[in-house]
Motif scaffolding. Structure first.
Motif, short mmCIF file in Angstrom:
data_model
loop_
_atom_site.label_atom_id
_atom_site.label_comp_id
_atom_site.label_asym_id
_atom_site.label_seq_id
_atom_site.Cartn_x
_atom_site.Cartn_y
_atom_site.Cartn_z
N GLY A 43 -4.71 9.08 -0.77
CA GLY A 43 -4.62 10.05 0.08
C GLY A 43 -4.73 9.38 1.50
N ALA A 44 -5.21 8.17 1.42
CA ALA A 44 -5.61 7.41 2.76
C ALA A 44 -4.34 6.95 3.43
N CYS A 45 -4.40 7.23 4.69
CA CYS A 45 -3.15 7.03 5.42
C CYS A 45 -2.86 5.46 6.07
N HIS A 46 -3.60 4.69 5.41
CA HIS A 46 -3.77 3.29 5.64
C HIS A 46 -4.53 2.58 5.02
N LEU A 47 -3.96 1.13 4.87
CA LEU A 47 -4.80 0.07 4.22
C LEU A 47 -6.16 -0.28 5.11
N ASP A 48 -7.34 -0.49 4.25
CA ASP A 48 -8.48 -1.07 5.19
C ASP A 48 -8.76 -2.46 4.61
N ALA A 49 -9.67 -3.20 5.21
CA ALA A 49 -10.06 -4.57 4.95
C ALA A 49 -10.70 -4.60 3.42
N ARG A 50 -11.44 -3.64 3.40
CA ARG A 50 -12.06 -3.59 2.06
C ARG A 50 -11.01 -3.34 0.99
N MET A 51 -9.94 -2.74 0.98
CA MET A 51 -8.98 -2.78 -0.11
C MET A 51 -8.33 -4.08 -0.37
N ILE A 52 -8.21 -4.62 0.82
CA ILE A 52 -7.47 -5.93 0.83
C ILE A 52 -8.33 -7.14 0.02
N GLY A 72 0.82 -1.45 0.00
CA GLY A 72 0.12 0.10 0.17
C GLY A 72 0.89 1.28 -0.02
N ASP A 73 0.34 2.14 -0.68
CA ASP A 73 1.02 3.56 -0.71
C ASP A 73 0.21 4.46 -1.15
N VAL A 74 0.42 5.80 -0.70
CA VAL A 74 -0.66 6.98 -1.05
C VAL A 74 -0.66 6.80 -2.60
N GLN A 75 0.63 7.10 -3.11
CA GLN A 75 0.82 7.37 -4.44
C GLN A 75 1.96 6.43 -5.09
#
Ligand SMILES: Nc1nc2c(ncn2[C@@H]2O[C@H](COP(=O)(O)OP(=O)(O)O)[C@@H](O)[C@H]2O)c(=O)[nH]1
Ligand SMILES: [Mg+2]
Length: 225
Positions: free
Chosen positions: A90-99, A65-68
């Protein structure tokens, strides 16, 4: 809705998706590690070194994960295992949905090991469960030995701490024992590895530990079969 209520709702929703992921990882017997650190501690290089040491027939995948930019995915893909970049815009973290969404691209494939490189940040990633078996925090010797005390959440929630860049110890005022003591004040059971991704020091111990975790995870399955 006030801000706190919105945040709580988002975290509840994340926990729901993370619980589904955890269930799926258990069913598919996938060991999942979520790597957290400040930007530049060496997560990507540490994962490159880890992948290089794994037997070629290990079913391993990496999400980074990275912002950009997809720089890290391109670095990691060179080793030859499946890799996907998650760009958080822009988000500062990964979330479960992204995974969940990223895993859909690998539907039908089963992995023994999934390594997740979170967005570089010692705060936000701590609050978002990704369904992982464990969080692993990296701290490099250029960051100061007080970081476990300043960012206790990251160290409290991690089962392993990697003290990285030990090759730089001759050049920076960093006391390893103080760093270890600070981490154990926050989390008495945290397991600690000291590594250098450039000289390779400490990596054999880490790789042996990882192979053991993989073997134990396989054994659990045969015991239940
Ligand atoms: N000297 C030294 N440099 C390292 C080590 N690990 C990573 N680096 C360097 O630190 C910088 C940041 O590493 P990177 O893997 O991109 O960190 P990330 O932002 O946490 O993914 C790069 O220039 C790496 O080559 C290490 O153990 N020793
Ligand atoms: Mg990186």
């Amino acid at each position: 809705m006030e801000r706190v209520a919105v945040e709580k709702k988002v975290l509840n929703e994340n926990d729901r998706v993370a619980a589904e992921l955890r269930q799926r990882f258990a069913e598919e017997n996938t060991l999942v590690f979520n790597f957290i650190s400040s930007p530049g501690s060496g997560k990507t290089l540490f994962l490159e070194r880890t992948l290089e040491a794994l037997p070629q027939d290990t079913r391993v995948a990496v999400l980074t994960g990275d912002v950009q930019t997809d720089n890290d995915a391109r670095r990691l893909a060179r080793v030859g295992f499946p890799v996907q970049q998650i760009t958080t815009a822009g988000a500062c973290h990964l979330d479960a949905r992204m995974i969940n969404k990223a895993l859909a691209a690998w539907a039908g494939q089963r992995f023994d090991l999934l390594l997740i490189e979170n967005v570089g940040n010692l705060v936000c990633p701590t609050s978002y469960d990704l369904g992982e078996e464990r969080k692993i925090v990296l701290l490099s010797v250029t960051e100061g030995e007080d970081k476990p005390l300043k960012y206790p959440g990251a160290f409290f929630k991690s089962k392993v701490m990697i003290l990285n860049k030990v090759d730089l110890l001759p050049y920076v005022p960093f006391d390893m024992q103080t760093a270890r003591d600070n981490a154990r004040r926050i989390n008495p059971n945290i397991e600690i590895f000291e590594t250098s991704c450039t000289s390779g020091n400490g990596l054999p111990e880490w790789n042996a530990w990882l192979r053991l975790q993989l073997a134990l995870n396989q054994k659990e399955v045969s015991a239940h079969a």
